[in-house]
Scaffold this active site. Sequence first.
Site, PDB file in Angstrom:
ATOM      1  N   GLU A  18     -31.786 -34.048  29.681  1.00  0.00           N
ATOM      2  CA  GLU A  18     -30.897 -34.993  29.013  1.00  0.00           C
ATOM      3  C   GLU A  18     -29.930 -35.699  29.944  1.00  0.00           C
ATOM      4  O   GLU A  18     -28.760 -35.906  29.602  1.00  0.00           O
ATOM      5  CB  GLU A  18     -30.104 -34.261  27.924  1.00  0.00           C
ATOM      6  CG  GLU A  18     -29.139 -33.184  28.405  1.00  0.00           C
ATOM      7  CD  GLU A  18     -29.725 -31.801  28.567  1.00  0.00           C
ATOM      8  OE1 GLU A  18     -28.955 -30.832  28.650  1.00  0.00           O
ATOM      9  OE2 GLU A  18     -30.971 -31.685  28.586  1.00  0.00           O
ATOM     10  N   ASN A  19     -30.366 -36.099  31.119  1.00  0.00           N
ATOM     11  CA  ASN A  19     -29.460 -36.777  32.048  1.00  0.00           C
ATOM     12  C   ASN A  19     -28.877 -38.022  31.384  1.00  0.00           C
ATOM     13  O   ASN A  19     -29.620 -38.847  30.853  1.00  0.00           O
ATOM     14  CB  ASN A  19     -30.203 -37.157  33.330  1.00  0.00           C
ATOM     15  CG  ASN A  19     -30.720 -35.936  34.060  1.00  0.00           C
ATOM     16  OD1 ASN A  19     -29.992 -34.969  34.261  1.00  0.00           O
ATOM     17  ND2 ASN A  19     -31.982 -35.960  34.443  1.00  0.00           N
ATOM     18  N   GLU A  51     -33.487 -34.932  23.262  1.00  0.00           N
ATOM     19  CA  GLU A  51     -32.665 -35.389  24.391  1.00  0.00           C
ATOM     20  C   GLU A  51     -31.631 -36.413  23.940  1.00  0.00           C
ATOM     21  O   GLU A  51     -30.517 -36.457  24.478  1.00  0.00           O
ATOM     22  CB  GLU A  51     -33.552 -35.970  25.495  1.00  0.00           C
ATOM     23  CG  GLU A  51     -34.634 -35.027  26.012  1.00  0.00           C
ATOM     24  CD  GLU A  51     -34.128 -33.627  26.290  1.00  0.00           C
ATOM     25  OE1 GLU A  51     -33.046 -33.469  26.883  1.00  0.00           O
ATOM     26  OE2 GLU A  51     -34.824 -32.667  25.905  1.00  0.00           O
TER      27      GLU A  51
END
Length: 686
Positions: free
Chosen positions: A290-291, A315
Amino acid sequence: MAAQCCCRQAPGAEAAPVRPPPEPPPALDVASASSAQLFRLRHLQLGLELRPEARELAGCLVLELCALRPAPRALVLDAHPALRLHSAAFRRAPAAAAETPCAFAFSAPGPGPAPPPPLPAFPEAPGSEPACCPLAFRVDPFTDYGSSLTVTLPPELQAHQPFQVILRYTSTDAPAIWWLDPELTYGCAKPFVFTQGHSVCNRSFFPCFDTPAVKCTYSAVVKAPSGVQVLMSATRSAYMEEEGVFHFHMEHPVPAYLVALVAGDLKPADIGPRYDIVFLPPSFPIVAMENPCLTFIISSILESDEFLVIDVIHEVAHSWFGNAVTNATWEEMWLSEGLATYAQRRITTETYGAAFTCLETAFRLDALHRQMKLLGEDSPVSKLQVKLEPGVNPSHLMNLFTYEKGYCFVYYLSQLCGDPQRFDDFLRAYVEKYKFTSVVAQDLLDSFLSFFPELKEQSVDCRAGLEFERWLNATGPPLAEPDLSQGSSLTRPVEALFQLWTAEPLDQAAASASAIDISKWRTFQTALFLDRLLDGSPLPQEVVMSLSKCYSSLLDSMNAEIRIRWLQIVVRNDYYPDLHRVRRFLESQMSRMYTIPLYEDLCTGALKSFALEVFYQTQGRLHPNLRRAIQQILSQGLGSSTEPASEPSTELGKAEADTDSDAQALLLGDEAPSSAISLRDVNVSA
């Protein structure tokens, strides 16, 4: 008069008294060696140069800090043996600038939006900016996943006085940084690199406070080889000073593990409203990450449409739970994963209906109970508030309890208020209150009881058998599970087909089962059916033979999530007629998620020599980290392989002729498992 370095004593000034060493601060996070509780990190700036030929990253890091008490003797950061620190310097923060400079000082801005200011020139800044002075530093061992970097600070530093620490370093063979040679990419033309920081890998990317309790904004300037595109988990400036130089800025505070980078021959594609996803090569060690501003997803999942949809939605949910509001310790990862899973299922219920959500939940809870059988109901890692012992990698705490037991607790809270919409309102208020900070479980539960005062008056937190404290600290399964009856239209056919295949007589059962067309089933239905068969393995050989006759060709045409489950059934039942499908699958897969489970199954039974042969033929196409992980699996118990119960097929011929010494040479050559970076040290869950 010559200007004085800010670290030197002015002429005539009295020497500072010798201070005794300070008392060691209380541990903020046992997985971090840092002194994060003594400082406030205001911002970090990264100047990075990618050097793919040397598989090296050169960095200049500027930390903008202030001390929370006077005269701290040292700054301690998390680092890693892969980091080679070249220099450390101190400078008082310039009077006006929130951001100052980078190792790469480039030309003046041209047309277009201005980028964030570059990182500081080193060691001297132009004009009237404060001068830098060198600092002493040392690196000490901490755990097998990191080191501690101690930087001595000037003695006269005042509390809340902004200052900067500037570090120059290079990083080689870092567990956070995954380099791919061009031949391991789809285009086979450009080098490729990506980073994966969760849980505690980013200390090998740059020195940092590597704990989820600390969040800050960041900016970066990245210099890449010609023709290589760079993306980061931040907003990319439209401005480029020159070819191969990229600017990024993250305006919201994030923990260190969410700083991420990917660079290579990246091809953009607009497929709808803006939500940026980068699909990574099969060597990406987990399914998804989940950047912020740039979700990472493994490309192998593209063919499994339902799994892809769930992963993307999950995400997206992390934008609120995990990114905006972060668990303050790794011991409470359920605050991120449990809440994100709840939000994901609220979204799928609204979008795809309750039946689909109940099917997916049943599939995951089945997997949870399967994991519980393996670990035991009294396993300490089945707690939501799991105890992280010193030296243990927090990635080892990632399991289905974090997701599914956490989800069940959040679902239970939603049922207490009696209305999903009201619970949605609570979650919005919770995120609004704690956004861009890190929290503990008590913050969530106190907020819940404050939002629903009528529930607080009813003492719902103390209901016998369902106490909030028991939810958090009891081992074993969830104290309550959701009602999944709305999914019965999808789960009932799965149960019926599984019962047919375990019924007597087999001929009659097989005839009835063959009348059910599973090609029209949803992916989760087929996966759930195959998981039930896996749970019952080893099966009678005549059952496996009938299953193969009925389904093998059909399943072989389905997506990888289905195929790997059928092939695990083949391996766990030593069913040699379908072993060629296992070979073909492993020859085509380079992903950890689709190779490791099969190699583990092959090596626990009579097929280890077959596994050695396939690995020997395919290892050149695998990422070095994955190759080392498979070598570790294959090297377990070498020389004591179980003899097959029946005559093996010709698939095993060549491998059976190999001697143990040949196998050891293959497995323990230049990449002995003892020196490997194990993929078990990397988070393997999305």
